[in-house]
Design a protein around this motif. Structure first.
Motif, PDB file in Angstrom:
ATOM      1  N   LEU A 268      31.989  27.534  44.951  1.00 24.07           N
ATOM      2  CA  LEU A 268      30.642  28.075  44.800  1.00 24.07           C
ATOM      3  C   LEU A 268      29.740  27.036  44.151  1.00 24.07           C
ATOM      4  CD1 LEU A 268      29.882  29.019  41.566  1.00 24.07           C
ATOM      5  CD2 LEU A 268      31.836  30.490  42.038  1.00 24.07           C
ATOM      6  N   THR A 269      28.439  27.262  44.271  1.00 27.64           N
ATOM      7  CA  THR A 269      27.452  26.449  43.569  1.00 27.64           C
ATOM      8  C   THR A 269      26.564  27.372  42.756  1.00 27.64           C
ATOM      9  OG1 THR A 269      27.429  24.751  45.302  1.00 27.64           O
ATOM     10  CG2 THR A 269      25.569  24.788  43.784  1.00 27.64           C
ATOM     11  N   SER A 270      26.567  27.203  41.448  1.00 25.10           N
ATOM     12  CA  SER A 270      25.701  28.003  40.576  1.00 25.10           C
ATOM     13  C   SER A 270      24.441  27.184  40.315  1.00 25.10           C
ATOM     14  CB  SER A 270      26.425  28.372  39.280  1.00 25.10           C
ATOM     15  OG  SER A 270      26.889  27.210  38.598  1.00 25.10           O
ATOM     16  N   GLU A 271      24.247  26.743  39.080  1.00 23.43           N
ATOM     17  CA  GLU A 271      23.150  25.846  38.736  1.00 23.43           C
ATOM     18  C   GLU A 271      23.652  24.841  37.714  1.00 23.43           C
ATOM     19  OE1 GLU A 271      19.754  28.041  37.356  1.00 23.43           O
ATOM     20  OE2 GLU A 271      19.546  29.175  39.227  1.00 23.43           O
ATOM     21  N   LYS A 272      22.880  23.820  37.475  1.00 23.42           N
ATOM     22  CA  LYS A 272      23.257  22.812  36.503  1.00 23.42           C
ATOM     23  C   LYS A 272      23.558  23.444  35.147  1.00 23.42           C
ATOM     24  CE  LYS A 272      21.661  18.470  34.440  1.00 23.42           C
ATOM     25  NZ  LYS A 272      20.648  17.405  34.478  1.00 23.42           N
ATOM     26  N   SER A 273      24.601  22.986  34.477  1.00 18.34           N
ATOM     27  CA  SER A 273      25.017  23.349  33.117  1.00 18.34           C
ATOM     28  C   SER A 273      26.082  24.436  33.072  1.00 18.34           C
ATOM     29  CB  SER A 273      23.839  23.725  32.226  1.00 18.34           C
ATOM     30  OG  SER A 273      23.396  25.054  32.438  1.00 18.34           O
ATOM     31  N   ALA A 274      26.826  24.634  34.175  1.00 15.57           N
ATOM     32  CA  ALA A 274      27.982  25.538  34.129  1.00 15.57           C
ATOM     33  C   ALA A 274      29.046  24.899  33.247  1.00 15.57           C
ATOM     34  CB  ALA A 274      28.525  25.767  35.534  1.00 15.57           C
ATOM     35  N   GLY A 275      29.433  25.589  32.159  1.00 16.02           N
ATOM     36  CA  GLY A 275      30.300  24.987  31.155  1.00 16.02           C
ATOM     37  C   GLY A 275      31.772  25.299  31.307  1.00 16.02           C
ATOM     38  N   ASP A 276      32.401  25.707  30.202  1.00 16.22           N
ATOM     39  CA  ASP A 276      33.839  25.938  30.124  1.00 16.22           C
ATOM     40  C   ASP A 276      34.165  27.319  30.676  1.00 16.22           C
ATOM     41  OD1 ASP A 276      36.492  25.769  29.541  1.00 16.22           O
ATOM     42  OD2 ASP A 276      36.265  25.668  27.379  1.00 16.22           O
ATOM     43  N   ILE A 277      34.486  27.378  31.955  1.00 15.48           N
ATOM     44  CA  ILE A 277      34.624  28.631  32.695  1.00 15.48           C
ATOM     45  C   ILE A 277      35.879  29.416  32.306  1.00 15.48           C
ATOM     46  CG2 ILE A 277      33.319  27.751  34.644  1.00 15.48           C
ATOM     47  CD1 ILE A 277      35.986  27.155  36.036  1.00 15.48           C
ATOM     48  N   PHE A 278      35.893  30.706  32.705  1.00 12.62           N
ATOM     49  CA  PHE A 278      37.067  31.558  32.518  1.00 12.62           C
ATOM     50  C   PHE A 278      37.415  32.207  33.848  1.00 12.62           C
ATOM     51  CE2 PHE A 278      38.859  35.820  31.771  1.00 12.62           C
ATOM     52  CZ  PHE A 278      40.027  35.455  31.121  1.00 12.62           C
ATOM     53  N   PHE A 279      38.714  32.213  34.198  1.00 20.50           N
ATOM     54  CA  PHE A 279      39.199  32.861  35.403  1.00 20.50           C
ATOM     55  C   PHE A 279      39.905  34.152  35.025  1.00 20.50           C
ATOM     56  CE2 PHE A 279      42.810  32.926  38.685  1.00 20.50           C
ATOM     57  CZ  PHE A 279      42.089  33.744  39.551  1.00 20.50           C
ATOM     58  N   ASP A 280      39.347  35.287  35.449  1.00 18.09           N
ATOM     59  CA  ASP A 280      39.935  36.597  35.205  1.00 18.09           C
ATOM     60  C   ASP A 280      40.899  36.895  36.351  1.00 18.09           C
ATOM     61  OD1 ASP A 280      40.512  39.358  35.091  1.00 18.09           O
ATOM     62  OD2 ASP A 280      38.646  39.777  34.051  1.00 18.09           O
ATOM     63  N   VAL A 281      42.195  36.752  36.085  1.00 16.65           N
ATOM     64  CA  VAL A 281      43.216  36.898  37.110  1.00 16.65           C
ATOM     65  C   VAL A 281      43.258  38.323  37.661  1.00 16.65           C
ATOM     66  CG1 VAL A 281      45.679  36.719  37.589  1.00 16.65           C
ATOM     67  CG2 VAL A 281      44.586  35.051  36.103  1.00 16.65           C
ATOM     68  N   GLU A 282      43.183  39.313  36.785  1.00 21.24           N
ATOM     69  CA  GLU A 282      43.320  40.704  37.213  1.00 21.24           C
ATOM     70  C   GLU A 282      42.169  41.147  38.111  1.00 21.24           C
ATOM     71  OE1 GLU A 282      44.319  43.576  34.278  1.00 21.24           O
ATOM     72  OE2 GLU A 282      45.557  42.189  33.122  1.00 21.24           O
ATOM     73  N   LYS A 283      40.949  40.727  37.783  1.00 18.61           N
ATOM     74  CA  LYS A 283      39.784  41.123  38.580  1.00 18.61           C
ATOM     75  C   LYS A 283      39.440  40.109  39.660  1.00 18.61           C
ATOM     76  CE  LYS A 283      37.600  43.726  34.822  1.00 18.61           C
ATOM     77  NZ  LYS A 283      36.412  43.828  33.923  1.00 18.61           N
ATOM     78  N   ASP A 284      40.121  38.967  39.649  1.00 11.91           N
ATOM     79  CA  ASP A 284      39.834  37.882  40.585  1.00 11.91           C
ATOM     80  C   ASP A 284      38.362  37.472  40.483  1.00 11.91           C
ATOM     81  OD1 ASP A 284      41.039  36.086  42.232  1.00 11.91           O
ATOM     82  OD2 ASP A 284      40.725  37.212  44.071  1.00 11.91           O
ATOM     83  N   GLN A 285      37.938  37.208  39.251  1.00 11.85           N
ATOM     84  CA  GLN A 285      36.548  36.828  38.993  1.00 11.85           C
ATOM     85  C   GLN A 285      36.484  35.531  38.187  1.00 11.85           C
ATOM     86  OE1 GLN A 285      34.790  40.151  36.927  1.00 11.85           O
ATOM     87  NE2 GLN A 285      34.689  41.441  38.758  1.00 11.85           N
ATOM     88  N   LEU A 286      35.390  34.803  38.370  1.00 14.14           N
ATOM     89  CA  LEU A 286      35.090  33.638  37.553  1.00 14.14           C
ATOM     90  C   LEU A 286      33.913  33.974  36.655  1.00 14.14           C
ATOM     91  CD1 LEU A 286      35.427  30.734  40.150  1.00 14.14           C
ATOM     92  CD2 LEU A 286      36.783  31.004  38.062  1.00 14.14           C
ATOM     93  N   VAL A 287      34.031  33.612  35.378  1.00 13.28           N
ATOM     94  CA  VAL A 287      32.966  33.864  34.414  1.00 13.28           C
ATOM     95  C   VAL A 287      32.432  32.511  33.965  1.00 13.28           C
ATOM     96  CG1 VAL A 287      32.329  35.051  32.292  1.00 13.28           C
ATOM     97  CG2 VAL A 287      34.247  35.917  33.673  1.00 13.28           C
ATOM     98  N   LEU A 288      31.122  32.294  34.172  1.00 13.81           N
ATOM     99  CA  LEU A 288      30.510  31.002  33.906  1.00 13.81           C
ATOM    100  C   LEU A 288      29.508  31.072  32.761  1.00 13.81           C
ATOM    101  CD1 LEU A 288      31.634  30.715  36.842  1.00 13.81           C
ATOM    102  CD2 LEU A 288      29.607  29.364  37.371  1.00 13.81           C
TER     103      LEU A 288
END
Length: 302
Positions: A268-288
């Motif tokens: 995916l492409t968000s916007e400039k300054s996406a930092g230390d992300i988190f991957f939620d395995v159970e929900k299959d989501q990325l938190v930016l």
């Protein structure tokens, strides 16, 4: 009564099966195939957020806020699993907090040139550990035996706080302290870190948008490039099973899936300054955590 007990037993069996299935999916790397995502939520109100972790026991996120990088204006937020801010300044009085780690009943956060230990139960700072010689501490990770590793992006180095059952030789007079583990230009101003089995995996910031994804042997401290060429100003790294990782490029907002053989796919492409992300395995989501946007964005993987 018999029917009620039967229902409870069936529910326990179902939950056990779900946990077993989830564990098998994680270990087999089935989540590693998600290569597209949809933005589903934006939560605003933060102050230059940098890192996100999730507390399974409390069912809540902790988010570090760098604020304006002045003495005492940094803080950590508590956010519900649904993305609602519970307590904006859960822990405050920090300076430039970045990487977060949950270990046992504590949260550890890198805070410029010190490591801060926080009691989750008491919501208070227990210790401030100065890291001698450090310049700009960033991400933090822990291995299977409790060794904590900390990246120093300003120095292109990695520090170590040995665990109680450390599997490496540590001088007796240095036990319980944070010591320099590796200092090398080959770390390319290391940013994101993740410990997996006998290796550290590192997302490097680089010098000219050319940071690589690296692998470091914990015992020999040999550094190897996984990526075939520079990717960008890499920031966060999250494992996807045992054969791949999601990594963030701060400069472009791109999130990539990179496998251990170096194969890389843009997710995916968000916007400039996406930092230390988190991957939620159970929900299959990325938190930016979106630093410049003062917001946290949730993406549903597909």
């Amino acid at each position: 009564m018999y029917l009620y007990e039967n229902q409870n037993l069936n529910m326990m069996k179902t939950n056990t099966f779900k946990l077993l299935l989830l564990s098998l999916m994680i270990c087999s790397g089935l989540y590693a195939q998600s290569t597209s995502a949809t933005l589903i939520k934006k939560v605003e109100g933060f102050s230059h957020p940098e890192s996100v972790v999730f507390n399974q026991d409390k069912n809540e996120y902790y988010i570090s806020n760098m604020a304006d990088r002045e003495e005492g204006d940094g803080f950590i937020s508590r956010v519900s699993a649904e993305g609602e801010i519970i307590e904006l300044k859960w822990i405050d009085g920090l300076k430039d907090p970045k990487g977060l780690l949950i270990k046992d009943d504590k949260v550890y956060v890198t805070n410029n040139t010190e490591l801060i230990e926080i009691s989750i139960a008491d919501s208070k700072i227990l210790r401030r550990i100065q890291v001698e010689g450090s310049k700009s501490l960033n991400d933090i990770t822990v291995d299977a035996v409790g060794n904590i590793f900390i990246s120093d992006s300003g120095k292109s180095a990695i520090y170590l706080m040995p665990g109680d059952s450390a599997n490496m030789m540590v001088p007796e007079d240095k036990k319980g302290e944070i010591i320099e583990y590796l200092d090398s230009t080959r770390l390319e101003y290391v940013n994101g870190l993740f410990a997996q089995k006998d290796h550290l995996y590192a997302a490097a910031w680089g010098e000219n948008n050319d940071g690589n994804f690296l692998k470091i042997d914990m015992d020999t401290r040999e550094i190897e490039k996984i990526s075939k060429e520079g990717i960008g100003n890499l920031d966060g790294v999250q494992p996807v099973g045992e054969d791949a990782f999601y990594i963030s490029d701060w400069a472009t907002g791109k999130i990539h899936l990179i496998k251990k053989d170096g194969e890389i796919t843009e997710v995916l492409t968000s916007e400039k300054s996406a930092g230390d992300i988190f991957f939620d395995v159970e929900k299959d989501q990325l938190v930016l955590p979106m630093n410049h946007q003062n917001a946290v964005w949730w993406y549903q993987l597909q």
